[in-house]
Design a protein around this motif. Structure first.
Motif, mmCIF file in Angstrom:
data_model
loop_
_atom_site.group_PDB
_atom_site.id
_atom_site.type_symbol
_atom_site.label_atom_id
_atom_site.label_comp_id
_atom_site.label_asym_id
_atom_site.label_seq_id
_atom_site.Cartn_x
_atom_site.Cartn_y
_atom_site.Cartn_z
ATOM 1 N N GLY A 241 -6.244 67.287 -66.446
ATOM 2 C CA GLY A 241 -7.631 67.024 -66.859
ATOM 3 C C GLY A 241 -7.769 66.824 -68.355
ATOM 4 N N ASP A 312 -3.864 72.812 -64.559
ATOM 5 C CA ASP A 312 -4.524 72.758 -63.259
ATOM 6 C C ASP A 312 -4.320 74.123 -62.610
ATOM 7 N N ASN A 341 -8.233 74.806 -65.821
ATOM 8 C CA ASN A 341 -9.143 73.826 -65.232
ATOM 9 C C ASN A 341 -9.125 73.845 -63.700
ATOM 10 N N LYS A 342 -10.078 73.162 -63.152
ATOM 11 C CA LYS A 342 -10.222 72.974 -61.700
ATOM 12 C C LYS A 342 -10.452 74.305 -60.994
ATOM 13 N N LEU A 345 -11.747 74.252 -57.281
ATOM 14 C CA LEU A 345 -10.944 73.892 -56.112
ATOM 15 C C LEU A 345 -10.364 75.128 -55.452
ATOM 16 N N ALA A 348 -7.409 77.981 -56.566
ATOM 17 C CA ALA A 348 -7.362 78.093 -58.032
ATOM 18 C C ALA A 348 -7.042 79.532 -58.430
ATOM 19 N N ILE A 370 -14.353 73.996 -65.417
ATOM 20 C CA ILE A 370 -14.417 72.850 -64.499
ATOM 21 C C ILE A 370 -14.806 71.692 -65.399
ATOM 22 N N THR A 372 -14.667 68.475 -65.307
ATOM 23 C CA THR A 372 -15.438 67.334 -64.817
ATOM 24 C C THR A 372 -16.928 67.622 -64.853
#
Lengths: 391, 230, 227
Positions: A241, A312, A341-342, A345, A348, A370, A372
């Motif tokens: 990311g 990630d 990050n993420k 999901l 995680a 996160i 995004t």
């Protein structure tokens, strides 16, 4: 209003300093504060004001030589009488002095400076260095003298610039000295085991709104004080990311793509952004994730003052790669923040689990994010700024 | 390899066991002890030894003015007249005692009250000497008198400047001091900032420190020909 | 007579760790500076660069004195393995210019000294994870500054060197300042080594040990370790 001739400082102070201001540069040991006083004096001399330097730490000849190394000609102002020295250094060493005023011992200092101030109405006086005075005369005596000098400066419309090295004085004393000044500018270091950068920020000023902008600077010879725009690295395994993060933190960003391989969705390019956040200005460099571009990592890492490592959280198999990239970008030697990050999901890992798996020291903050959705991004920025500026 | 120069004191160089001399070149030696043990005589001999090899001597005299110096020296039978152009004297005492001294070449009047002026004269003398010779000797007799008229730490700083200037221009120096005449902290500083220390007590000469050598003691006498070490 | 030389360190100093500040103290002329030259040189032989603050003599005199022991500094200066800060040569009245490895400052400008210490520690830290720092000595610095300010300098020096994981040395001649300043100095350091002309005493938080020493043409030799 008078200009300071220090880049960015006039902006932060709302245009400059009021004519008869008392300004103190409070520098931690290790930072070059003399350049600030000299640069201000030089600028004012060039503008036609008169000025003096009171020195108790260096002989006038040494200071004139220093001006030369910055590319500033003090000699001509000394010759035409617009500038003069108050020399408290040469008599101390038993050396002769050709300065306009010499101070043989500290009992004469107060009076001589009063006279010097009278000689430069609407001008500027630089006091180098206040710390030496405090340790010779004691706190109370020194503060009394400073107040008298500042009052005298106001009367004759003279700006007084004090250079102070913030050795381990007790905080009470430092506060008292600061309070006796119209304006205090803190000059600090950015450290990671050693000094990797320097910055100045206005602690207070009686005529302008407070600002917590820290301006990073470096000193060049010739040239003087220049604003330093640091590089911040954004690195990490591919697909963690990084690109999105760079875009999120930058006011404007550019992806330098090699379109030849545009069939592939992954970035095989450099993301470059420009960050301005809470007064901190930096250029952001996002590294490519694939190993074949690792040669770039060493080059990019070289002048970075801080790094974000994006991982990630659902891909622990990439953690080893993350550690390798930390090493290759030399990020182990600079302040860094890990962005987990993420987090949205499934699967995680939490920041604690990630710290455990990567065996990261407690000195590296791990911020859940996160990217995004923009979540955790400001936390990550705050964490890095916290590391850079200590306090 | 330490280059040593002859001290001018018979018996002293042999004590250190070196052929050429005892004092390491480009060093500063403190000669100290109680009053009247021969410290100034040591200085005259040191200077005279240099003259014999055509080495100039920069003599800062705070205890004796030029007239008195010349009288003492001739009492030992040394002929300074032959070496006048090598004898540079900064006379810091004659003016304050109101004595008349004939102005002449290589003569710099100054005052013990004004160490800054002494340093100015030092600079002038060194420049003149450097144009003639790349090695020279220097004497500062005595620190005690300078400290009597000035802040002791100021004289320590002045001594530091003196030492650096002498070394940078190729000189080897002797400075004298009366033991116990200044604050003990200052005395320890003096011993720390010089390179070599020789103590005289009237009967025994002790080399307390010498570059490249250990501690040595020997007897000495002051004869009508000067100081001799046994 | 067994002889250990200081290059080993282990026998004599045992518990020195990177980040420590060591005080070398004693009366004048007992060999404290020679200990410093040896500390510098043995570090260089072991690939540990050194920050050397020459405060009692100039950089040229340092090189000359070391040559007497056959320790040649010049090649290491050229290689950037030594970073010298010379506080005295400017007083000689000649124009001096900083080079990459030798910087000139002043015994009375302690703020400028710390700026150079900052640059020096950064350069050496980037060269090697282990480096040394020497300040020889405080004597002239005490003559040129108020004693309180010198103690403040020491704290800043200690912090800077230990932050960068260097082993720091500072030399002090006893009896040159008031006792309260000497005590403050002692409290600041991690290890104390006392030289008296014949014996050396090492004192740390873990205890004391002593040995006899002598200055030879190859440096200081120790024997008779006790404690």
């Amino acid at each position: 209003m008078k200009k300071t001739y220090i880049p960015k400082l006039d902006d932060i102070l709302g245009g400059g300093i009021i004519d008869n201001a008392s300004v103190m540069f409070s520098a931690v040991p290790g930072v070059d504060s003399e350049a600030f006083g000299y640069q201000m004096l030089h600028g004012r001399l060039k503008d036609g004001d008169k000025g003096f330097i009171y020195t108790n730490v260096a002989e006038p000849e040494t200071i004139t030589y220093e001006f030369n190394s910055y590319g500033w000609d003090l000699q001509k102002f000394l010759e035409n009488g617009d500038a003069f020295f108050v020399d408290g250094s040469s008599p101390f060493l038993g050396l002769p002095s050709t300065a306009k005023y010499t101070i043989e011992d500290y009992s004469k200092m107060e009076k001589v400076i009063m006279e010097a101030i009278e000689d430069v109405p609407d001008g500027i006086g630089v006091i180098n260095n206040l710390s030496t005075i405090i340790d010779y005369l004691g706190e109370d005596e020194t503060i009394k003298i400073i107040k008298k000098w500042n009052l005298h400066g106001k009367k004759h419309n003279t700006s007084l610039i004090y250079l102070f090295t913030k050795w381990d004085y007790n905080t009470g004393l430092v506060e008292k000295v600061k309070r006796s000044m119209d304006c205090v500018i803190e000059v600090k270091t950015i450290e990671e085991r050693v000094i990797i950068g320097q910055g100045f920020m206005v602690a207070h000023s009686s005529w302008s709104k407070p600002s917590n902008t820290m301006v990073l600077f470096f000193v060049v010879q010739p040239g003087g004080i220049k604003v330093y725009i640091p590089k911040i690295l954004v690195t990490g395994p591919y697909n963690a990311g990084k690109s999105t993060f760079v875009k999120r933190i930058s006011k404007r960003s550019v992806s330098v793509d090699r379109k030849a391989l545009s069939a592939f969705p992954t970035t095989i390019a450099l993301d470059i952004g420009h960050l301005e956040y809470k007064g901190f200005i930096a250029d952001i460099f996002g590294t490519p994730g694939q190993e074949r571009f690792d040669l770039l990592l060493d080059v990019l890492g070289r002048e970075s003052v801080g790094a974000f490592i994006i991982v990630d959280s659902t891909a622990p198999e990439t953690f080893g790669r993350a550690k390798e990239m930390i090493r290759k970008t030399r990020a182990e030697a600079i302040p860094k923040v890990l962005v987990a990050n993420k987090q949205d999901l499934s699967g995680a890992l939490s920041p604690e689990e990630i710290r455990e798996k990567m065996k990261l020291g407690k000195d590296i903050p791990i911020i859940p994010a996160i990217v995004t959705e923009g979540k955790g991004v400001t936390d990550a920025l705050d964490a890095l700024l916290g590391l850079l500026y200590g306090d | 390899m330490i280059v040593r120069i002859a001290s001018g004191i018979p018996g002293l160089d042999e004590l250190i066991g070196e052929e050429r001399g005892s004092l390491a070149e480009n060093t500063v030696t403190l000669v100290y002890g109680p009053p009247k043990v021969g410290k100034s005589i040591f200085c005259y001999q040191f200077a005279y030894e240099g003259f014999r090899s055509d080495e100039p001597c920069l003599y800062i005299s705070a205890d004796y003015g030029l007239n008195e110096l010349e009288r003492s020296i001739s009492n030992f039978g040394w002929k300074f007249d032959e070496y006048r152009e090598n004898f540079y004297i900064i006379d810091a005492i004659s003016t304050i005692s109101g004595l008349e001294v004939e102005s002449r070449d290589n003569y710099f009047p100054s005052s013990v009250h004004n160490p800054t002026d002494i340093m100015v004269k030092l600079g002038m003398a060194i420049r003149q000497i450097a144009s003639k010779s790349h090695r020279f000797r220097s004497v500062l007799d005595s620190l005690t008198t300078l400290m009597a008229f000035n802040d002791e730490l100021l004289i320590v700083r002045v001594l530091t400047v003196y030492i650096m200037r002498i070394k940078e221009s190729g000189g080897t120096a002797i400075v004298t001091y009366t033991e116990g005449s200044a604050d003990s902290k200052v005395e320890n500083m003096l011993k720390a900032i010089v390179d070599n220390i020789i103590h005289l007590d009237g009967e025994k000469l002790t080399i307390e420190a010498m570059v490249g050598s250990g501690k040595i003691t020997a007897s000495y006498n002051i004869t009508s020909n000067g100081m001799i070490v046994e | 007579m067994k002889s250990y030389d200081v290059i080993g360190f282990e026998d004599l100093l045992g518990d020195v760790t990177p980040g420590d500040l060591i005080l070398i103290y004693g009366p004048p002329k007992v060999g404290k500076s020679i200990f410093c030259y040896q500390f510098l040189y043995s570090g260089l032989k072991g690939s540990e660069p050194c920050l050397y603050i020459a405060a009692d003599y100039g950089s040229r005199q340092l090189e000359q004195r070391m040559m007497e022991f056959n320790w040649f500094l010049q090649p290491h200066i050229q290689n950037g393995e030594v970073y010298i800060i010379d506080l005295l040569t400017r007083l000689a009245g000649i124009k001096v210019e900083d080079s990459a490895s030798v910087k000139f400052s002043s015994a009375q400008n302690l703020a400028d000294l710390m700026v150079k210490v900052g640059v020096g520690t950064r350069e050496l830290f980037r060269k090697s994870s282990k480096f040394r720092a020497v300040l020889d000595s405080l004597t002239i610095i005490f003559a040129f500054n108020p004693p309180n300010l010198v103690l403040r300098l020491m704290k800043a020096y200690k912090t800077r060197v230990s932050e960068a994981n260097g082993i720091g040395l500072v030399v002090h001649t006893t009896g040159t300042v008031e006792p309260q300043f000497e005590s403050s100095l002692m409290e600041l350091v991690d290890l104390k080594i006392f030289f008296d002309g014949e014996n050396i005493q090492v004192e740390s938080s873990t205890g004391k040990r002593s040995a006899k020493y002598t200055i030879t043409s190859e440096g200081i030799k120790y024997w008779g370790l006790e404690g």
